[in-house]
Write an enzyme that holds these catalytic residues in place. Structure first.
Site, PDB file in Angstrom:
ATOM      1  N   THR A  58      -4.635   6.657   0.773  1.00 31.85           N
ATOM      2  CA  THR A  58      -5.936   6.853   1.418  1.00 31.85           C
ATOM      3  C   THR A  58      -6.075   5.995   2.672  1.00 31.85           C
ATOM      4  OG1 THR A  58      -7.033   5.151   0.109  1.00 31.85           O
ATOM      5  CG2 THR A  58      -7.135   7.393  -0.753  1.00 31.85           C
ATOM      6  N   GLY A  59      -5.213   5.003   2.829  1.00 31.39           N
ATOM      7  CA  GLY A  59      -5.261   4.146   4.021  1.00 31.39           C
ATOM      8  C   GLY A  59      -4.248   4.606   5.053  1.00 31.39           C
ATOM      9  N   ASN A  70     -20.445   0.717  -4.189  1.00 33.08           N
ATOM     10  CA  ASN A  70     -20.356   1.606  -3.012  1.00 33.08           C
ATOM     11  C   ASN A  70     -20.085   0.879  -1.698  1.00 33.08           C
ATOM     12  OD1 ASN A  70     -21.870   3.160  -5.191  1.00 33.08           O
ATOM     13  ND2 ASN A  70     -21.421   4.750  -3.688  1.00 33.08           N
ATOM     14  N   VAL A  81     -19.460   8.843   0.842  1.00 33.67           N
ATOM     15  CA  VAL A  81     -20.496   9.635   1.507  1.00 33.67           C
ATOM     16  C   VAL A  81     -20.812   9.118   2.913  1.00 33.67           C
ATOM     17  CG1 VAL A  81     -22.464   8.358   0.481  1.00 33.67           C
ATOM     18  CG2 VAL A  81     -22.729  10.745   1.139  1.00 33.67           C
ATOM     19  N   SER A 110     -15.473  -1.394 -10.529  1.00 36.06           N
ATOM     20  CA  SER A 110     -16.433  -0.445  -9.943  1.00 36.06           C
ATOM     21  C   SER A 110     -17.760  -0.407 -10.695  1.00 36.06           C
ATOM     22  CB  SER A 110     -15.823   0.957  -9.956  1.00 36.06           C
ATOM     23  OG  SER A 110     -16.816   1.917  -9.648  1.00 36.06           O
ATOM     24  N   TYR A 132     -12.671   8.432 -13.711  1.00 37.14           N
ATOM     25  CA  TYR A 132     -12.506   7.303 -12.778  1.00 37.14           C
ATOM     26  C   TYR A 132     -13.210   6.052 -13.310  1.00 37.14           C
ATOM     27  CZ  TYR A 132     -13.664   4.405  -8.708  1.00 37.14           C
ATOM     28  OH  TYR A 132     -13.851   3.353  -7.851  1.00 37.14           O
ATOM     29  N   ASP A 152       0.862  -1.190   0.000  1.00 37.20           N
ATOM     30  CA  ASP A 152       0.000   0.000   0.000  1.00 37.20           C
ATOM     31  C   ASP A 152       0.896   1.237   0.000  1.00 37.20           C
ATOM     32  OD1 ASP A 152      -2.000   2.020   0.717  1.00 37.20           O
ATOM     33  OD2 ASP A 152      -3.217   0.348   1.435  1.00 37.20           O
ATOM     34  N   LYS A 206     -11.479   2.507 -14.352  1.00 39.67           N
ATOM     35  CA  LYS A 206     -11.827   1.243 -13.700  1.00 39.67           C
ATOM     36  C   LYS A 206     -12.288   0.217 -14.736  1.00 39.67           C
ATOM     37  CE  LYS A 206     -11.402   0.800  -9.420  1.00 39.67           C
ATOM     38  NZ  LYS A 206     -10.247   0.031  -8.944  1.00 39.67           N
ATOM     39  N   GLN A 264      -6.679  -4.222  -4.853  1.00 39.96           N
ATOM     40  CA  GLN A 264      -7.672  -3.231  -4.403  1.00 39.96           C
ATOM     41  C   GLN A 264      -7.174  -1.801  -4.596  1.00 39.96           C
ATOM     42  OE1 GLN A 264     -10.400  -4.845  -3.089  1.00 39.96           O
ATOM     43  NE2 GLN A 264      -9.330  -6.814  -3.106  1.00 39.96           N
TER      44      GLN A 264
HETATM   45  C1  UD2 Z   1     -18.525   5.565  -7.094  1.00 45.36           C
HETATM   46  C2  UD2 Z   1     -18.979   4.136  -7.413  1.00 45.36           C
HETATM   47  C3  UD2 Z   1     -18.521   3.188  -6.298  1.00 45.36           C
HETATM   48  C4  UD2 Z   1     -17.024   3.316  -6.030  1.00 45.36           C
HETATM   49  C5  UD2 Z   1     -16.747   4.780  -5.693  1.00 45.36           C
HETATM   50  C6  UD2 Z   1     -15.277   5.061  -5.394  1.00 45.36           C
HETATM   51  C7  UD2 Z   1     -21.116   4.566  -8.571  1.00 45.36           C
HETATM   52  C8  UD2 Z   1     -22.593   4.374  -8.552  1.00 45.36           C
HETATM   53  N1  UD2 Z   1     -20.433   4.077  -7.519  1.00 45.36           N
HETATM   54  O1  UD2 Z   1     -19.209   5.953  -5.921  1.00 45.36           O
HETATM   55  O2  UD2 Z   1     -18.843   1.840  -6.637  1.00 45.36           O
HETATM   56  O3  UD2 Z   1     -16.284   2.873  -7.137  1.00 45.36           O
HETATM   57  O4  UD2 Z   1     -17.131   5.612  -6.806  1.00 45.36           O
HETATM   58  O5  UD2 Z   1     -15.111   6.408  -5.043  1.00 45.36           O
HETATM   59  O6  UD2 Z   1     -20.551   5.116  -9.497  1.00 45.36           O
HETATM   60  N2  UD2 Z   1     -22.515  12.843  -1.772  1.00 45.36           N
HETATM   61  C9  UD2 Z   1     -23.185  13.825  -1.036  1.00 45.36           C
HETATM   62  N3  UD2 Z   1     -22.483  14.471  -0.058  1.00 45.36           N
HETATM   63  C10 UD2 Z   1     -21.174  14.194   0.236  1.00 45.36           C
HETATM   64  C11 UD2 Z   1     -20.512  13.194  -0.533  1.00 45.36           C
HETATM   65  C12 UD2 Z   1     -21.222  12.550  -1.530  1.00 45.36           C
HETATM   66  O7  UD2 Z   1     -24.366  14.099  -1.260  1.00 45.36           O
HETATM   67  O8  UD2 Z   1     -20.606  14.820   1.155  1.00 45.36           O
HETATM   68  C13 UD2 Z   1     -23.288  12.126  -2.804  1.00 45.36           C
HETATM   69  C14 UD2 Z   1     -22.620  12.087  -4.169  1.00 45.36           C
HETATM   70  O9  UD2 Z   1     -22.938  13.229  -4.924  1.00 45.36           O
HETATM   71  C15 UD2 Z   1     -23.232  10.782  -4.737  1.00 45.36           C
HETATM   72  C16 UD2 Z   1     -23.431   9.894  -3.499  1.00 45.36           C
HETATM   73  O10 UD2 Z   1     -23.390  10.767  -2.388  1.00 45.36           O
HETATM   74  O11 UD2 Z   1     -24.490  11.051  -5.323  1.00 45.36           O
HETATM   75  C17 UD2 Z   1     -22.348   8.838  -3.326  1.00 45.36           C
HETATM   76  O12 UD2 Z   1     -21.085   9.477  -3.479  1.00 45.36           O
HETATM   77  P1  UD2 Z   1     -19.701   8.735  -3.151  1.00 45.36           P
HETATM   78  O13 UD2 Z   1     -18.581   9.660  -3.484  1.00 45.36           O
HETATM   79  O14 UD2 Z   1     -19.757   8.142  -1.791  1.00 45.36           O
HETATM   80  O15 UD2 Z   1     -19.710   7.488  -4.135  1.00 45.36           O
HETATM   81  P2  UD2 Z   1     -20.036   7.318  -5.734  1.00 45.36           P
HETATM   82  O16 UD2 Z   1     -21.476   6.968  -5.872  1.00 45.36           O
HETATM   83  O17 UD2 Z   1     -19.460   8.404  -6.547  1.00 45.36           O
END
Ligand code: UD2
Length: 292
Positions: A16-17, A152, A167, A99, A123, A12, A127, A55
């Site tokens: 991020t870890g 997720n 999130v 992903s 991204y 690693d 992936k 990973q």
């Molecule tokens: C994507 C992938 C996931 C993984 C991840 C790695 C999808 C559906 N999923 O996750 O599998 O690969 O990337 O990073 O593409 N949000 C808020 N407030 C915050 C942060 C996020 O509202 O403070 C929203 C964001 O706009 C999104 C959702 O929460 O609609 C999830 O966001 P995320 O960054 O946790 O993950 P996501 O879906 O981009």
């Protein structure tokens, strides 16, 4: 893996870890701080190894929108390094953290592996490109590879501190501190949030399932249920004791509206079944952050 008697080597770059996450097993594994961008380090890492669980990535949609070159280097070049090193070291099998972002904003739900991918963010493209490299190394060199499309993943030890953090890690740590989380968009976007133990299980199954069912293939790893962000906030209120409301901000660039997996392929080929559901995963994750 240690519990079942395997010898473990961990690589690693700690981008991020944190090493403290593995403090209690550090004396029982061979841990090396290196970057997958370093091919020589990958060759050393793969020597004498049976299985590689790849990973490593820069895992963020918005970060890749800001820095597509960085995403490309870590998420594609890094993967090719791992594959070349694994092939040359005669590793038995490589399992890869793909992903769900590969599906993009296709309206069909649930997403299944036979659908054409439509990645949106750099991204997601990176992936997906690495998934194709996995297939290519199986077909061209006979290296057994399995790609697991994670939906997720969340759970204890996920870094909540960066603006690019997942999130749930962000919301839980903010709400436990009594601070207001921000929802990007209307909060009706939904995700098939998957607790970490399910992903760990999928990796172990992907190592042991017969090659005829798995090699050169891609599988969704999820729970098969989607939850909107607004609903997630509501579930977290009693768990964290947060009394305020979320704040709403502009929708995030490259974001996907709904994500939900069909997990029947993983069930048929790997024997995968989600063991920990969303609510139980949330409960365990909140408990962990509370104890920090
Ligand atoms: C994507 C992938 C996931 C993984 C991840 C790695 C999808 C559906 N999923 O996750 O599998 O690969 O990337 O990073 O593409 N949000 C808020 N407030 C915050 C942060 C996020 O509202 O403070 C929203 C964001 O706009 C999104 C959702 O929460 O609609 C999830 O966001 P995320 O960054 O946790 O993950 P996501 O879906 O981009």
């Amino acid at each position: 893996m240690l519990a079942r008697g395997d010898q473990v080597r961990g690589i690693d770059n700690l981008s991020t870890g944190k090493q403290e996450n593995i403090a209690d097993i550090l004396d029982r594994i061979d841990f090396v701080e290196r970057d997958i961008i370093d091919l020589d380090a990958m060759r050393t890492a793969c020597a004498g190894v049976d299985f590689v669980l790849h990973q490593a990535a820069i895992p963020s949609v918005p970060k890749s929108v800001l820095d597509p070159l960085g995403s490309n280097r870590a998420n594609i070049d890094g993967t090719v390094n791992v594959l070349v090193a694994a092939r040359d070291a005669k590793v038995k099998r490589v399992v890869y953290a793909a992903s769900s972002s590969a599906y993009g904003d296709t309206p069909t739900l649930p997403k299944h592996e036979a659908m054409s991918p439509h990645p949106i963010s750099p991204y997601a493209v990176a992936k997906l490109a690495s998934e194709h490299y996995m297939v290519s190394f199986y077909r061209c060199y006979g290296l057994e590879t399995v790609s697991l499309r994670y939906f997720n993943i969340f759970g204890p030890r996920q870094d909540p501190s960066s603006p690019y953090s997942g999130v749930l890690a962000k919301f839980i740590t903010l709400m436990l501190r009594g601070e207001q989380p921000t929802i990007y968009g209307d909060g009706e976007q939904s995700r098939d949030f998957t607790y970490i133990d399910n992903a760990v299980d999928a990796n172990l199954l992907a190592c042991s399932a017969p090659a005829v069912k798995t090699a050169g293939k891609v599988f969704n790893i999820a729970t098969g249920r989607r939850v909107a962000l607004n609903e997630t906030f509501k579930l977290l209120e009693p768990l964290t004791g947060y009394k305020g409301q979320p704040q709403y901000g502009p929708e995030r660039g490259g974001d996907i509206k709904h994500s939900l997996a069909d997990i029947s392929q993983a069930e048929a080929a790997l024997g995968y079944k989600p063991k920990v559901n969303f609510e139980e995963g949330l409960r365990r994750t909140v408990e962990w952050y509370r104890g920090k």
